[in-house]
Write an enzyme that holds these catalytic residues in place. Structure first.
Site, PDB file in Angstrom:
ATOM      1  N   LEU A 282       0.865  -1.174   0.000  1.00  0.00           N
ATOM      2  CA  LEU A 282       0.000   0.000   0.000  1.00  0.00           C
ATOM      3  C   LEU A 282       0.903   1.226   0.000  1.00  0.00           C
ATOM      4  CD1 LEU A 282      -3.038   0.632   0.055  1.00  0.00           C
ATOM      5  CD2 LEU A 282      -2.900   0.722   2.548  1.00  0.00           C
ATOM      6  N   ASP A 283       0.683   2.154  -0.938  1.00  0.00           N
ATOM      7  CA  ASP A 283       1.542   3.325  -1.083  1.00  0.00           C
ATOM      8  C   ASP A 283       1.559   4.179   0.181  1.00  0.00           C
ATOM      9  OD1 ASP A 283       2.204   2.673  -3.686  1.00  0.00           O
ATOM     10  OD2 ASP A 283       0.646   3.921  -4.581  1.00  0.00           O
ATOM     11  N   PRO A 284       2.654   4.929   0.413  1.00  0.00           N
ATOM     12  CA  PRO A 284       2.728   5.797   1.602  1.00  0.00           C
ATOM     13  C   PRO A 284       1.587   6.804   1.700  1.00  0.00           C
ATOM     14  CG  PRO A 284       4.896   5.563   0.623  1.00  0.00           C
ATOM     15  CD  PRO A 284       3.940   4.900  -0.326  1.00  0.00           C
TER      16      PRO A 284
END
Length: 313
Positions: free
Chosen positions: A36-38
């Site tokens: 999951l992207d930052p």
């Protein structure tokens, strides 16, 4: 054991959460079932200790999201990290234009060939795309086959700040609710018309790429202004724990975590599977095999026999 659904906060990488789980649980054996992207928040599924054996079976789980897609501004990262490098005036859609927007989204449903973002962990020739991009370069990233199951337009707003940020879970998924749970989005890059979309997608789908492609289909630059992952497989955000509660999170045992049909074995079938044999069976597709409530194996059936994918002693 166990498998734990964590509510990843804004700003942390998936690896950051894994490291926190390692410290909280006192083990190095922690993996996740999908990055999951930052700048995204929401469900990140962790497998701890012996449950790391399950990661390979959960990576392909369907995922659900709430996505805020801002039209009229493009960024190199395709999200709100910025900076804005393309800009075009976009007027707020009229009521009559909403049907056209829905038709555009409908064209993305089903199997798609999707080009990943340059700022992604995709490797070409041993080089990570994001590492090349951050040094000023660009890789020729081949399109990947993905599946988009559904895209529901929940509304169009003058800016991401004016779009709903509070939601509650209903039968059809998470929907805007002023009395519901509030989600934190990245700081907006400006005031741009924003689509609020509820998405269900297959493994490997980049919502950042979808935002780019939806903009392209509408003839304008676009970026993903916010993203919340609300579900991974059977794990819903409503049941996810915070990173602060990782140490005492119960999670699910291995058998409950695997979302496949079950075959109840007898002693002979269990023994043959653990020996790697291919016993006869009319089962089709992937199944979990159990004996007296304990996990024996994950198998694939072809209608004639079972092939062991992984067995448990």
């Amino acid at each position: 054991m166990p498998v734990i659904a964590v509510d990843k906060p804004l700003g942390l990488t998936s690896h950051d959460v894994v490291n926190r789980a390692r410290r909280a649980r006192g083990t190095r054996r922690v993996g996740h079932t999908g990055t999951l992207d930052p700048l995204a928040t929401g469900v990140l599924v962790l497998c701890v200790d012996a449950s790391t054996k399950l990661v390979q079976f959960m990576e392909a789980d369907t995922k659900a999201y709430l996505a805020w897609i801002s039209l009229g501004a493009g960024t190199p990262t395709l999200d709100a990290e910025g900076p804005v490098t393309e800009q075009q005036h976009v007027a707020m859609p009229t009521d009559e234009a909403l049907d056209d927007l829905r038709e555009t989204l409908y064209t993305f449903i089903g199997p798609q060939a999707q080009v990943p973002p340059q700022y992604s962990a995709v490797q070409v020739g041993g080089r990570r795309a994001y590492a090349v991009a951050r040094s000023g370069g660009e890789l020729d990233l081949p399109a990947r086959n993905v599946v988009i199951h559904s895209l529901d337009l929940l509304g169009v707003y003058p800016s991401v700040e004016e779009a709903p940020h509070a939601f509650s879970r209903g039968d059809g998924g998470w929907t805007p609710d002023s009395d519901g749970r509030s989600f934190t989005l990245p700081p907006p890059l400006g005031r741009f018309p924003t689509l609020l979309v509820r998405a269900s997608v297959g493994s490997g789908t980049y919502l950042r790429s979808l935002a780019r492609d939806v903009g392209a289909a509408l003839g304008v630059p676009a970026h993903l202004a916010g993203l919340v992952r609300t579900r991974v497989g059977r794990y819903d955000l409503a049941e996810a724990v915070s990173v602060e509660h990782l140490a005492d999170a119960e999670g699910l045992p291995d058998l409950a975590a695997l979302d496949f049909p079950h075959i109840e074995a007898n002693e002979r079938l269990a023994r043959e599977l653990r020996q790697g044999k291919r016993p006869k069976s009319a089962a089709l597709g992937r199944h979990v095999v159990t004996l007296d409530g304990s996990l024996v194996a994950v198998v694939d059936g072809d209608g004639g026999a079972l092939r062991v994918v992984r067995a448990w002693a």
